[in-house]
Design a protein around this motif. Structure first.
Motif, mmCIF file in Angstrom:
data_model
loop_
_atom_site.group_PDB
_atom_site.id
_atom_site.type_symbol
_atom_site.label_atom_id
_atom_site.label_comp_id
_atom_site.label_asym_id
_atom_site.label_seq_id
_atom_site.Cartn_x
_atom_site.Cartn_y
_atom_site.Cartn_z
ATOM 1 N N VAL A 251 -22.038 28.992 17.368
ATOM 2 C CA VAL A 251 -21.462 27.552 18.247
ATOM 3 C C VAL A 251 -23.047 26.639 18.318
ATOM 4 O O VAL A 251 -22.762 25.256 18.533
ATOM 5 C CB VAL A 251 -21.798 27.912 19.655
ATOM 6 N N SER A 252 -24.494 27.302 17.963
ATOM 7 C CA SER A 252 -25.319 26.323 18.366
ATOM 8 C C SER A 252 -25.616 25.283 16.802
ATOM 9 O O SER A 252 -25.827 24.123 17.060
ATOM 10 C CB SER A 252 -26.636 27.036 17.988
ATOM 11 N N HIS B 3 -13.734 22.109 23.975
ATOM 12 C CA HIS B 3 -14.154 20.658 24.042
ATOM 13 C C HIS B 3 -14.268 19.651 23.037
ATOM 14 O O HIS B 3 -13.845 18.163 22.957
ATOM 15 C CB HIS B 3 -15.858 20.863 24.616
ATOM 16 N N GLY B 4 -14.238 19.975 21.654
ATOM 17 C CA GLY B 4 -13.868 19.460 20.306
ATOM 18 C C GLY B 4 -12.600 19.430 20.324
ATOM 19 O O GLY B 4 -11.973 17.747 19.805
ATOM 20 N N ASP C 229 -15.089 27.906 25.315
ATOM 21 C CA ASP C 229 -15.527 26.485 26.004
ATOM 22 C C ASP C 229 -15.806 25.139 24.541
ATOM 23 O O ASP C 229 -15.581 24.423 24.748
ATOM 24 C CB ASP C 229 -16.767 27.064 26.664
ATOM 25 N N ALA C 230 -16.651 25.550 23.367
ATOM 26 C CA ALA C 230 -17.182 25.059 23.045
ATOM 27 C C ALA C 230 -15.808 23.993 21.996
ATOM 28 O O ALA C 230 -15.716 23.094 21.202
ATOM 29 C CB ALA C 230 -18.423 25.048 21.617
ATOM 30 N N CYS C 231 -15.410 24.909 21.331
ATOM 31 C CA CYS C 231 -13.614 24.724 20.617
ATOM 32 C C CYS C 231 -13.416 23.524 21.176
ATOM 33 O O CYS C 231 -12.651 22.976 20.894
ATOM 34 C CB CYS C 231 -13.277 25.904 20.089
ATOM 35 N N TYR D 84 -23.372 22.335 17.809
ATOM 36 C CA TYR D 84 -25.095 21.039 18.676
ATOM 37 C C TYR D 84 -25.169 20.603 17.434
ATOM 38 O O TYR D 84 -26.375 19.595 18.696
ATOM 39 C CB TYR D 84 -25.171 21.584 19.231
ATOM 40 N N ARG E 255 -17.981 31.293 25.339
ATOM 41 C CA ARG E 255 -18.837 30.718 25.071
ATOM 42 C C ARG E 255 -18.569 29.513 23.766
ATOM 43 O O ARG E 255 -18.204 28.415 23.853
ATOM 44 C CB ARG E 255 -20.188 30.966 24.762
ATOM 45 N N ALA E 256 -18.240 30.272 22.711
ATOM 46 C CA ALA E 256 -17.364 30.020 21.716
ATOM 47 C C ALA E 256 -16.180 29.314 22.076
ATOM 48 O O ALA E 256 -15.718 28.332 21.322
ATOM 49 C CB ALA E 256 -17.295 31.131 20.691
ATOM 50 N N ARG F 277 -17.890 18.958 13.926
ATOM 51 C CA ARG F 277 -18.186 19.371 15.087
ATOM 52 C C ARG F 277 -17.902 20.551 15.215
ATOM 53 O O ARG F 277 -17.574 21.663 15.553
ATOM 54 C CB ARG F 277 -18.609 18.566 16.180
ATOM 55 N N HIS G 73 -17.260 25.042 15.381
ATOM 56 C CA HIS G 73 -16.438 25.503 16.770
ATOM 57 C C HIS G 73 -15.456 26.319 16.589
ATOM 58 O O HIS G 73 -15.585 27.436 17.733
ATOM 59 C CB HIS G 73 -16.857 24.688 17.753
#
Length: 415
Positions: free
Chosen positions: A54-55, A103-104, A99-101, A58, A96-97, A69, A73
């Motif tokens: 995840v980091s 968003h992309g 959520d990042a996915c 970003y 968390r993972a 990106r 994710h």
């Protein structure tokens, strides 16, 4: 030991060496090490790999590479799904993972895939609550409500929002329930459940009153809520209650004019912008799955990236449209007033996204809105324009001007 086994052991040794470096290894090197070690010790290193990925998505070098990106994710989400169910961090790391996915995916306009991931997030949060890994049954649901609203699926969005609010009950002073309740109210109202929306918003106003009484909330925030509540009551033809809400707000504004806030508070402009934008939803197209639109009731930064970009990119064309209407003598004044207010709302959202310095950029827009309403000579339209201007000035901490304008609005007779 054959050659392949020796290579594997060498890779494991290199991975452990990376993690034992005196300086903290870069995220890229952490990912490299955790990829190897997760194969030999999954209970320990699969969660660490998911978190690092995840980091990794970003990192600055992929900031302008959305496909790269997203790939990082998406890998984070795939790895997080493998975390052992007995790991107490599983739900939070998976959400968390995911959520990042999502968003992309939304940033690239891949909405169907994004919705599926948001649904998986909600399910992961629900599972986490049932297994004692998170405290709220609504954990992981926040994005699902917003993306449903963006597609006009308001009844479903309202159901999700209600779970989030119920998870915080009883709502009490200091619980910061504003955002959850406003999302719920917005979805209820858009779904045609006006009575339920009024009940929900009245509960929020009551909580804020209690906060003000305990000196734990700003007077300006309560004024802003009361004025929005009055507008909702007007829409339900509950004029006496609307008048009472406005009078309470006017009394509080008089206090602000005389003495200011009782204590120092952080900037409330984002709260005002959310309520102001919500009040203008009826002037915007109704969203659908094919033509999604903003989830009014949530801050702009929490809208899907594709929706936010489209909305803000429309500011320039809207400015040109309003200028053309203003310069055309055949333009009906009511049409100009409607489009000018749309411009004021969109500009407020744009300015709030940049920073909280609203006074000078927005003052001319609200002044023109009042001037147009005076030309129309319709008491209801003028009251609305004066109210808009007063709440803007309130958010900008110009309490005296806000009081004067709102007092004039309250003195106007209903049309």
């Amino acid at each position: 030991m054959n050659h392949s086994e020796k290579v594997d052991q060498d890779a494991v040794l290199r991975a452990r060496t990376i993690l034992l470096e005196s300086d903290r290894p870069s995220v890229a090197r952490q990912v490299e090490a955790y990829r190897v070690l997760s194969a030999v010790s999954p209970l320990t290193y699969v969660p660490k790999l998911a978190d690092a990925l995840v980091s990794y998505g970003y990192e600055w070098e992929v900031r302008d590479l959305p496909e790269v990106r997203l790939a990082r994710h998406a890998e984070a989400a795939a790895v997080a799904r493998r975390i052992d169910e007995g790991d107490p961090r599983r739900a939070t790391l998976l959400v968390r993972a995911l959520d990042a996915c999502q968003h992309g995916l939304y940033a690239l306009g891949r909405r169907a895939e994004g919705l599926a991931v948001c649904e998986e997030m909600a399910a992961a949060g629900r599972w986490g609550f049932e297994h004692g890994q998170v405290r709220s049954p609504a954990y992981g649901h926040w994005r699902l409500a917003e993306v449903l609203a963006e597609e006009g699926r308001y009844e479903e969005a309202a159901e999700v929002c209600e779970k989030s609010v119920d998870a915080e009950r009883p709502l009490t002073a200091g619980d910061n329930s504003f955002w959850a309740v406003v999302r719920w109210v917005a979805a209820l109202d858009a779904a045609g459940q006006q009575g339920a929306a009024l009940v929900a918003f009245a509960e929020l106003v009551d909580v804020t009153r209690a906060e003000v009484a305990a000196d734990s909330a700003s007077l300006a925030m309560l004024v802003c809520q009361l004025v929005h509540q009055a507008g909702m009551l007007d829409g339900a033809d509950r004029r006496a209650e609307a008048a009472a809400a406005r009078q309470e707000a006017l009394t509080l504004l008089a206090d602000l004019d005389r003495t200011g806030e009782r204590r120092s508070w952080s900037d409330m402009s984002s709260w005002w912008v959310v309520l102001f934008a919500l009040s203008g939803r009826s002037a915007e197209p109704v969203p659908t799955a094919r033509r999604p639109g903003p989830a009014f009731g949530a801050p702009c930064l929490q809208w899907s990236p594709d929706i936010r970009d489209a909305y803000l990119d429309g500011l320039g064309p809207l400015e040109e449209q309003v200028t053309a209407l203003r310069e055309d003598p055949s333009t009906p004044l009511p049409e100009l007033i409607v489009q000018h207010r749309r411009l004021a709302v969109r500009t407020a959202v744009y300015r709030d996204r940049l920073n909280h310095r609203l006074l000078e950029p927005l003052r001319p827009l609200f002044a023109e809105g009042v001037a147009l309403a005076r030309r129309l000579a319709d008491p209801g339209t003028l009251r609305g324009a004066l109210t808009d201007q007063a709440m803007f000035l309130l958010a900008a901490r110009q309490y005296g001007e806000a009081y004067d304008g709102f007092r004039e609005a309250c003195d106007l007779l209903d049309p």
